[in-house]
Design a protein around this motif. Structure first.
Motif, PDB file in Angstrom:
ATOM      1  N   SER A   1       0.885  -1.219  -0.006  1.00 38.32           N
ATOM      2  CA  SER A   1       0.098  -0.096  -0.124  1.00 38.32           C
ATOM      3  C   SER A   1       0.790   1.287   0.002  1.00 38.32           C
ATOM      4  O   SER A   1       0.402   2.259  -0.168  1.00 38.32           O
ATOM      5  CB  SER A   1      -0.926   0.059   1.205  1.00 38.32           C
ATOM      6  N   ALA A   2       2.201   1.111   0.311  1.00 37.63           N
ATOM      7  CA  ALA A   2       2.994   2.321   0.315  1.00 37.63           C
ATOM      8  C   ALA A   2       3.911   2.259  -0.715  1.00 37.63           C
ATOM      9  O   ALA A   2       4.463   1.361  -1.414  1.00 37.63           O
ATOM     10  CB  ALA A   2       3.499   2.517   1.725  1.00 37.63           C
ATOM     11  N   LEU A   3       4.335   3.573  -1.027  1.00 42.69           N
ATOM     12  CA  LEU A   3       5.653   3.730  -2.094  1.00 42.69           C
ATOM     13  C   LEU A   3       6.882   4.330  -1.255  1.00 42.69           C
ATOM     14  O   LEU A   3       6.477   5.661  -0.556  1.00 42.69           O
ATOM     15  CB  LEU A   3       5.078   4.493  -3.051  1.00 42.69           C
ATOM     16  N   GLU A   4       7.980   3.756  -1.545  1.00 45.95           N
ATOM     17  CA  GLU A   4       9.107   4.487  -0.704  1.00 45.95           C
ATOM     18  C   GLU A   4      10.112   4.960  -1.680  1.00 45.95           C
ATOM     19  O   GLU A   4      10.444   4.171  -2.754  1.00 45.95           O
ATOM     20  CB  GLU A   4       9.861   3.448   0.141  1.00 45.95           C
ATOM     21  N   CYS A   5      10.525   6.182  -1.881  1.00 50.92           N
ATOM     22  CA  CYS A   5      11.680   6.719  -2.788  1.00 50.92           C
ATOM     23  C   CYS A   5      12.812   7.213  -2.101  1.00 50.92           C
ATOM     24  O   CYS A   5      12.559   8.039  -0.905  1.00 50.92           O
ATOM     25  CB  CYS A   5      10.890   7.915  -3.485  1.00 50.92           C
ATOM     26  N   SER A   6      13.871   6.673  -2.295  1.00 53.88           N
ATOM     27  CA  SER A   6      15.276   6.921  -1.384  1.00 53.88           C
ATOM     28  C   SER A   6      16.162   7.517  -2.057  1.00 53.88           C
ATOM     29  O   SER A   6      16.686   6.787  -3.153  1.00 53.88           O
ATOM     30  CB  SER A   6      15.324   6.025  -0.416  1.00 53.88           C
ATOM     31  N   TRP A   7      16.981   8.448  -1.322  1.00 53.52           N
ATOM     32  CA  TRP A   7      18.363   8.835  -2.061  1.00 53.52           C
ATOM     33  C   TRP A   7      19.454   8.450  -0.707  1.00 53.52           C
ATOM     34  O   TRP A   7      19.171   9.012   0.221  1.00 53.52           O
ATOM     35  CB  TRP A   7      18.412  10.329  -2.095  1.00 53.52           C
ATOM     36  N   ALA A   8      20.235   7.540  -0.879  1.00 56.08           N
ATOM     37  CA  ALA A   8      21.176   7.062  -0.008  1.00 56.08           C
ATOM     38  C   ALA A   8      22.541   7.050  -0.201  1.00 56.08           C
ATOM     39  O   ALA A   8      23.037   6.822  -1.467  1.00 56.08           O
ATOM     40  CB  ALA A   8      20.666   5.776   0.484  1.00 56.08           C
ATOM     41  N   GLY A   9      23.302   7.159   0.668  1.00 54.95           N
ATOM     42  CA  GLY A   9      24.799   7.140   0.544  1.00 54.95           C
ATOM     43  C   GLY A   9      25.422   6.622   1.917  1.00 54.95           C
ATOM     44  O   GLY A   9      24.812   6.149   2.772  1.00 54.95           O
ATOM     45  N   PHE A  10      26.514   6.283   1.797  1.00 53.24           N
ATOM     46  CA  PHE A  10      27.231   5.621   3.000  1.00 53.24           C
ATOM     47  C   PHE A  10      28.631   5.972   3.116  1.00 53.24           C
ATOM     48  O   PHE A  10      29.481   6.103   2.063  1.00 53.24           O
ATOM     49  CB  PHE A  10      27.315   4.008   2.968  1.00 53.24           C
ATOM     50  N   ASP A  11      29.212   6.525   4.243  1.00 54.49           N
ATOM     51  CA  ASP A  11      30.655   6.958   4.631  1.00 54.49           C
ATOM     52  C   ASP A  11      31.235   6.152   5.959  1.00 54.49           C
ATOM     53  O   ASP A  11      30.139   6.290   6.810  1.00 54.49           O
ATOM     54  CB  ASP A  11      30.572   8.403   4.769  1.00 54.49           C
ATOM     55  N   ARG A  12      32.057   5.535   5.743  1.00 59.49           N
ATOM     56  CA  ARG A  12      32.425   4.755   6.957  1.00 59.49           C
ATOM     57  C   ARG A  12      32.777   5.659   8.072  1.00 59.49           C
ATOM     58  O   ARG A  12      32.882   5.039   9.149  1.00 59.49           O
ATOM     59  CB  ARG A  12      33.891   4.009   6.417  1.00 59.49           C
ATOM     60  N   GLY A  13      33.145   7.040   7.968  1.00 63.09           N
ATOM     61  CA  GLY A  13      33.252   7.791   8.919  1.00 63.09           C
ATOM     62  C   GLY A  13      32.043   8.407   9.652  1.00 63.09           C
ATOM     63  O   GLY A  13      31.943   8.393  10.926  1.00 63.09           O
ATOM     64  N   ASP A  14      31.188   8.760   8.891  1.00 61.33           N
ATOM     65  CA  ASP A  14      29.951   9.466   9.121  1.00 61.33           C
ATOM     66  C   ASP A  14      28.540   8.604   9.273  1.00 61.33           C
ATOM     67  O   ASP A  14      27.612   9.035   9.691  1.00 61.33           O
ATOM     68  CB  ASP A  14      29.617  10.498   8.265  1.00 61.33           C
ATOM     69  N   GLY A  15      28.972   7.177   8.479  1.00 57.50           N
ATOM     70  CA  GLY A  15      27.579   6.540   8.589  1.00 57.50           C
ATOM     71  C   GLY A  15      26.708   6.716   7.586  1.00 57.50           C
ATOM     72  O   GLY A  15      27.170   7.439   6.471  1.00 57.50           O
ATOM     73  N   SER A  16      25.722   6.009   7.649  1.00 55.35           N
ATOM     74  CA  SER A  16      24.435   6.190   6.599  1.00 55.35           C
ATOM     75  C   SER A  16      24.005   7.632   6.512  1.00 55.35           C
ATOM     76  O   SER A  16      23.784   8.363   7.526  1.00 55.35           O
ATOM     77  CB  SER A  16      23.396   5.292   6.703  1.00 55.35           C
ATOM     78  N   ALA A  17      23.519   8.161   5.123  1.00 54.21           N
ATOM     79  CA  ALA A  17      23.011   9.607   4.926  1.00 54.21           C
ATOM     80  C   ALA A  17      21.951   9.060   3.994  1.00 54.21           C
ATOM     81  O   ALA A  17      21.933   8.635   2.802  1.00 54.21           O
ATOM     82  CB  ALA A  17      24.049  10.466   4.174  1.00 54.21           C
ATOM     83  N   VAL A  18      20.623   9.280   4.574  1.00 54.59           N
ATOM     84  CA  VAL A  18      19.466   8.525   3.745  1.00 54.59           C
ATOM     85  C   VAL A  18      18.281   9.876   3.814  1.00 54.59           C
ATOM     86  O   VAL A  18      18.294  10.483   4.719  1.00 54.59           O
ATOM     87  CB  VAL A  18      18.988   7.512   4.477  1.00 54.59           C
ATOM     88  N   VAL A  19      17.983  10.033   2.674  1.00 53.33           N
ATOM     89  CA  VAL A  19      16.511  10.877   2.463  1.00 53.33           C
ATOM     90  C   VAL A  19      15.367   9.763   2.103  1.00 53.33           C
ATOM     91  O   VAL A  19      15.650   9.210   0.825  1.00 53.33           O
ATOM     92  CB  VAL A  19      16.770  11.954   1.471  1.00 53.33           C
ATOM     93  N   LEU A  20      14.517   9.792   2.569  1.00 55.34           N
ATOM     94  CA  LEU A  20      13.481   8.632   2.418  1.00 55.34           C
ATOM     95  C   LEU A  20      12.140   9.489   2.425  1.00 55.34           C
ATOM     96  O   LEU A  20      11.710  10.274   3.257  1.00 55.34           O
ATOM     97  CB  LEU A  20      13.236   7.614   3.427  1.00 55.34           C
ATOM     98  N   VAL A  21      11.194   9.337   1.066  1.00 53.27           N
ATOM     99  CA  VAL A  21      10.175   9.819   0.957  1.00 53.27           C
ATOM    100  C   VAL A  21       9.150   8.546   0.826  1.00 53.27           C
ATOM    101  O   VAL A  21       9.361   8.000   0.071  1.00 53.27           O
ATOM    102  CB  VAL A  21      10.043  10.917  -0.286  1.00 53.27           C
ATOM    103  N   SER A  22       8.079   8.727   1.745  1.00 51.55           N
ATOM    104  CA  SER A  22       7.038   7.575   1.487  1.00 51.55           C
ATOM    105  C   SER A  22       5.602   8.151   1.416  1.00 51.55           C
ATOM    106  O   SER A  22       5.316   9.214   1.945  1.00 51.55           O
ATOM    107  CB  SER A  22       7.005   6.653   2.690  1.00 51.55           C
ATOM    108  N   LEU A  23       4.694   7.414   0.587  1.00 50.73           N
ATOM    109  CA  LEU A  23       3.481   7.873   0.392  1.00 50.73           C
ATOM    110  C   LEU A  23       2.557   6.724   0.802  1.00 50.73           C
ATOM    111  O   LEU A  23       2.903   5.663   0.454  1.00 50.73           O
ATOM    112  CB  LEU A  23       3.253   8.157  -1.232  1.00 50.73           C
ATOM    113  N   SER A  24       1.641   7.003   1.459  1.00 47.48           N
ATOM    114  CA  SER A  24       0.764   5.938   1.936  1.00 47.48           C
ATOM    115  C   SER A  24      -0.542   6.329   2.007  1.00 47.48           C
ATOM    116  O   SER A  24      -0.784   7.543   2.689  1.00 47.48           O
ATOM    117  CB  SER A  24       1.184   5.164   3.255  1.00 47.48           C
TER     118      SER A  24
END
Length: 219
Positions: free
Chosen positions: A107-130
């Protein structure tokens, strides 16, 4: 559509989606729900978005409340929803090397922009529609619990000119690592989640872009 490497995509989406899912069960935030780093006297985080406090009372129809809003039909892809992978408002919240992916659930749609840096950890932008989870049953109506929380000093609930026109309001959910903004609209819940410092500092454009997407789905 650019696909994340399988392990990175699964980890980034699981991390972001679990934050949204866990938040759905949270109790309505009160005065003490602000981020630990924010003092009680600090301005609400959403002031940087151009937001305003929710109205003390929602609009009322003298002829009686209308029927509850029908669930909005969520598109099958982010592109159909108006969230292409090059949307600057979202991509700018993610690291330069962030990759785009999407997941269509039952029932939901998830759109994400994600990256990973070993020093800073995950950087995620998630937009979900439900079509589920919105606290708005009738356009323009502010739930009593939201009014009570606002009266008690909660800084969680706010609106913008666009959201008011759509008959809904927004909810700010801070977190130490990830924060999110929920747009409660008639028959539709839109959530924008990202790293807390980034979202609080630069999230206004992303929230307005998400509201514009919602406007297209509500038309």
């Amino acid at each position: 559509m650019i696909e994340l490497p399988r392990a990175l995509a699964a980890g980034a989406l699981a991390l972001a989606a679990s934050g949204c899912a866990a938040g759905e069960a949270d109790p309505p935030p009160g005065p003490a729900s602000d981020s630990p780093a924010r003092s009680a006297d600090a301005a609400p985080a959403w002031e940087a978005f151009g937001g305003e406090p929710v109205a003390p009372e929602g609009t009322a129809d003298e002829a009686g409340p209308p029927a509850g809003a029908e669930p909005v039909e969520v598109p099958g892809t982010c592109e159909e929803a108006g969230l292409p992978e090059d949307t600057e408002a979202f991509a700018e919240l993610a690291p330069e090397d962030a990759q785009f992916t999407q997941v269509r659930g039952e029932s939901a749609l998830e759109c994400s922009w994600a990256g990973f840096d070993r020093g800073d950890g995950s950087a995620v932008v998630l937009v979900s529609l439900s079509p589920e989870g919105s606290r708005v049953e009738h356009a323009g109506e502010v739930p009593a619990a939201v009014q009570e929380a606002a009266a008690e000093g909660s800084q969680a609930y706010f609106t913008t000119e666009r959201l008011t026109a759509l008959g809904g309001f927004a909810e700010w959910r801070p977190g130490e690592r990830f924060s999110r903004v929920r747009l409660h609209l008639p028959g539709l819940l839109v959530t924008v989640q990202a790293n807390s410092d980034t979202l609080e500092r630069d999230g206004g454009a992303a929230m307005e872009a998400a509201a514009a997407t919602a406007e297209g789905l509500l038309d």
